[in-house]
Design a protein around this motif. Structure first.
Motif: not given
Length: 214
Positions: A28-33, A37-38, A134-147, A203-205
């Motif tokens: 649902h996003v382009d290859d650049n996005f 993310l990867t 989440l464990k203490p110190g665990g990370i959350v990554i919320i990614s999004f574009s405008n689609r 490109k997608d933001p």
């Protein structure tokens, strides 16, 4: 509460399970996005850790060269989840009907959400659950574009700008005691929003809002 009742409204208020009843084997996003993310996952996620991929699908965009101890998937379409090669286990659940995860406390090193945050009608409850698992110190990554699936995004997201959506996700984190101050990674497209939303032109933001459980 961050969202008022009208902020949670969707144009299509039918059961989300009906909307997601058939698989969509597309990105649902382009290859650049996806590349950004990867690379972000490559930099922030550690090998042999436990990952929860929330609101996932048939692809998780995790770096191929990194092996994780366990990747738990969640989504709305079982066919999509079953095809995802990175998931060790998955479950189907409508978070707008039941925001509680049947997952143990402090069991994951990272929680990921990719281009789906706009569909949560009760993000306050879901972010409480994210903090719980989440464990203490665990990370959350919320990614999004405008689609988005416009008819299924909540009104606060539909009516917002790209900058106001970033602030909204930050507020989701700030509403739960025990998260670090959210960090933003942003690569804007510089293209007209309507044209970009249609999926043509530049490109997608790329936006990622990141926090840790303290």
């Amino acid at each position: 509460m961050i969202l008022r009742p009208h902020d949670r409204i969707k144009l299509d208020d039918t059961n989300d399970q009906q909307f997601y009843s058939f698989p969509r084997f597309v990105t649902h996003v382009d290859d650049n996005f996806i590349q950004q993310l990867t690379q972000l996952y490559r930099e922030r996620l550690k090998p042999q850790t436990r990952i929860f991929d929330m609101m996932s699908s048939w692809v998780s965009h995790l770096p191929e060269e990194i092996e994780f101890a366990h990747v738990e998937g969640h989504g709305m379409n079982e066919e999509e989840l079953a095809r995802n090669p990175r998931l060790h286990r998955y479950f189907v659940q409508n978070l707008n009907q039941n925001p509680k995860f049947s997952l143990p406390d402090q069991d994951f090193d990272a929680v990921l959400n990719t281009v789906s945050i706009q569909y949560l009608q009760y993000p306050e409850a879901v972010f409480n659950e994210i903090h719980r698992i989440l464990k203490p110190g665990g990370i959350v990554i919320i990614s999004f574009s405008n689609r988005m699936f416009y008819q299924k995004a909540i009104q606060a997201w539909r009516d917002g700008t790209e900058s106001s959506r970033v602030e909204l996700v930050k507020q989701y984190f700030r509403a739960v005691p025990g998260f670090s101050e959210p960090e933003l990674i942003a690569h804007q497209s510089g293209t007209n929003n309507f044209i970009q939303w249609l999926g043509v032109g530049a490109k997608d933001p790329f936006y990622a809002v990141i926090a840790q459980r303290i």
